[in-house]
Design a protein around this motif. Structure first.
Motif, mmCIF file in Angstrom:
data_model
loop_
_atom_site.group_PDB
_atom_site.id
_atom_site.type_symbol
_atom_site.label_atom_id
_atom_site.label_comp_id
_atom_site.label_asym_id
_atom_site.label_seq_id
_atom_site.Cartn_x
_atom_site.Cartn_y
_atom_site.Cartn_z
ATOM 1 N N GLU A 122 -21.741 0.506 -23.992
ATOM 2 C CA GLU A 122 -23.190 0.488 -23.796
ATOM 3 C C GLU A 122 -23.917 0.507 -25.141
ATOM 4 O OE1 GLU A 122 -26.596 3.152 -21.495
ATOM 5 O OE2 GLU A 122 -24.517 3.125 -20.770
ATOM 6 N N TRP A 134 -26.925 -5.088 -17.777
ATOM 7 C CA TRP A 134 -26.159 -3.842 -17.738
ATOM 8 C C TRP A 134 -26.903 -2.823 -16.884
ATOM 9 C CZ3 TRP A 134 -21.465 -2.203 -19.592
ATOM 10 C CH2 TRP A 134 -21.253 -0.828 -19.737
ATOM 11 N N VAL A 196 -22.430 -5.311 -14.576
ATOM 12 C CA VAL A 196 -22.756 -6.179 -15.700
ATOM 13 C C VAL A 196 -22.561 -7.631 -15.282
ATOM 14 C CG1 VAL A 196 -20.396 -6.173 -16.644
ATOM 15 C CG2 VAL A 196 -22.335 -6.494 -18.187
ATOM 16 N N LEU A 201 -21.906 -10.988 -20.770
ATOM 17 C CA LEU A 201 -21.280 -10.027 -21.674
ATOM 18 C C LEU A 201 -20.320 -10.742 -22.617
ATOM 19 C CD1 LEU A 201 -20.638 -7.190 -22.688
ATOM 20 C CD2 LEU A 201 -18.980 -6.970 -20.812
#
Length: 475
Positions: A122, A134, A196, A201
């Motif tokens: 994070e 997220w 997520v 990502l």
């Protein structure tokens, strides 16, 4: 009635695109130029999924002057990293129960390290400004059979013993969270799982690695990894691609289901997992299911389902079938399996009958993951410590791959760290037998797990034998 149901599922699937939802979007990056000619570097990372991207980025964060090259067969994030459910879990061991069974007194340390790893993911997302939707909403495990209610109560007690922020929910309480007639109880792990967008990502980690100075070559499949015998190479390694070669002092092998090292093939099998994504739900449809706290969801069956809701109101629904093909076969053609998509559609509408006839699926896809007999990653080195590897994540690699990257970098540096002292890191899983025994054993296990699900969890002689052998096939 069955024909009517079949027609409903077929209609809902009719326009589903045969591609992962996450990567089917206009902001998908353009692949970088493939490797051509000869490159020399300090560290070559093989594989551009989460495992490789974390390794490359962390290597630069540890030492900004270290020269790092990453080679990827396609576009970074196109394989398992860009097509999973987007559950980023703190667990490094595929769940607390699996970790406690296999690693005993070490599990408390592994739970702490896993939570630390999730927090650091994070922090990285915030530091690099990675926009990947997220959401630290946790995960809700649901009982859909009476015998599973007791399992949830026991799991809640175990989780509380390890300091987890969990809540056991009775039938009324779980129905207040998400409306499904199949739910009998729930266990909400509030803080150890984040949702997520998996492709965003991966693409964000790719951009961060590039900004840190990593040289990334895409459309560059590694076809061979060997010691470097070229003049003046010393004791380095060489990675060969169709158009070039990378010579390096060290290599990190982050290919998971596609092992380059022969020794890994006995420990890994590729398994195909499948998922559906709905079209966006209307406000009324969303109201009919609740789900305002947006947790990830999963049931407790051996052949389990996982599902989650996206920021634009779609539902991803995957799991149940885990398909192995004889001889570790991997092929793009295996990513589409009509029978599995129809099964998932049927199960979706059993879970949410209020959506039957009004919701369709926009995407239906599959992909290969690697698994091993302990259901969680294992680690090691090769070529006199010049090569490190991490593999066997079994579908829970979104978070655990960052820890695996740290382990690989520790092993390559020769560091005596808390990570490298773990039995979790120092031991290997039991290898799979060769074919045809491999296929027979996997097929018998899959049949037995389905039978256990149909018989209130009662495990047959085959499963009990595996349990005694330390294989523990239970998910």
């Amino acid at each position: 009635m069955r024909a009517k149901g079949s027609d409903l599922w077929a209609s809902a699937l009719r326009d589903a695109a045969p591609t992962p939802y996450w990567t089917d979007r206009p902001d998908r990056p353009v692949a970088r130029e493939p490797l051509s000619g000869v490159e020399t570097t300090d560290l070559v990372v093989i594989g551009g999924g989460y495992s490789g991207l974390w390794t490359a980025l962390l290597a630069k964060e540890r030492d900004p002057h270290r020269d790092v090259v990453l080679v990827e067969a396609g576009l970074c994030g196109d394989a398992a990293s860009g097509r999973n459910g987007g559950f980023c879990a703190a667990s490094l061991t595929h769940g607390l129960a699996n970790g406690a069974e296999r690693f005993g007194a070490e599990v408390a340390r592994l739970e702490r390290l896993g939570r630390q790893n999730l927090d650091e993911i994070e922090q990285t997302i915030r530091r690099y400004g990675i926009e990947c939707d997220w959401e630290r909403t946790g995960e809700l495990s649901v009982a859909v059979e009476p015998y599973q209610v007791a399992e949830l109560r026991s799991a809640a007690e175990d989780a509380l013993d390890y300091g987890h922020d969990v809540a056991y929910l009775d039938q009324d309480e779980v129905q207040a969270e998400v409306h499904s007639p199949t739910y009998l109880a729930g266990l909400w792990d509030r803080d150890r799982v984040a949702m997520v967008d998996p492709a965003k990502l991966a693409w964000g980690l790719r951009a961060a690695a590039l900004s840190a100075g990593v040289r990334i070559y895409e459309d560059s499949p590694a076809v061979k990894l060997s010691r470097d015998g070229s003049p003046g190479a010393g004791s380095g390694v060489a990675v060969y691609t169709p158009l070039g070669v990378v010579r390096a002092q060290h290599a990190a092998l982050a290919t998971n289901a596609f092992p380059l090292l022969r020794r890994l093939r006995r420990y890994l099998v590729p398994v195909y997992d499948y998922a559906l994504m709905t079209a966006p739900l209307t406000a009324g449809q969303l109201e009919s299911i609740g789900w305002r706290n947006r947790q990830g969801l999963g049931d407790l069956a051996n052949q389990f389902h996982y599902y989650r809701i996206t920021p634009d109101g779609r539902i991803l629904f995957g799991g149940y079938d885990a398909i192995y093909h004889f001889g570790n076969r991997i092929s793009v053609s295996l990513e589409r399996r009509t029978a599995t998509f129809e099964t998932l559609a049927a199960h979706f509408f059993e879970t949410f009958p209020q959506l039957a006839g009004s919701v369709t699926f926009s995407h239906a896809w599959g992909g290969v993951i690697d698994t091993c007999t302990r259901f969680c990653p294992f680690f090691g080195t090769a070529m006199s410590g010049r090569v490190a590897y991490a593999a066997g994540y079994t579908g829970l690699g979104v978070g655990a791959t960052r820890f695996g990257a740290q382990v690989m970098l520790d092993l390559l540096s020769g560091a005596d760290s808390e990570r490298t002292r773990l039995r979790f890191v120092r031991t290997r899983p039991i290898p799979f037998p060769p074919e045809p025994f491999r296929s027979v054993g996997i097929g018998l296990t899959r049949w037995s797990l389905a039978r256990a699900d149909a018989r209130q969890g009662r495990r047959n002689l085959w499963l009990r034998t595996l349990d005694r052998a330390g294989l523990g096939f239970d998910s």
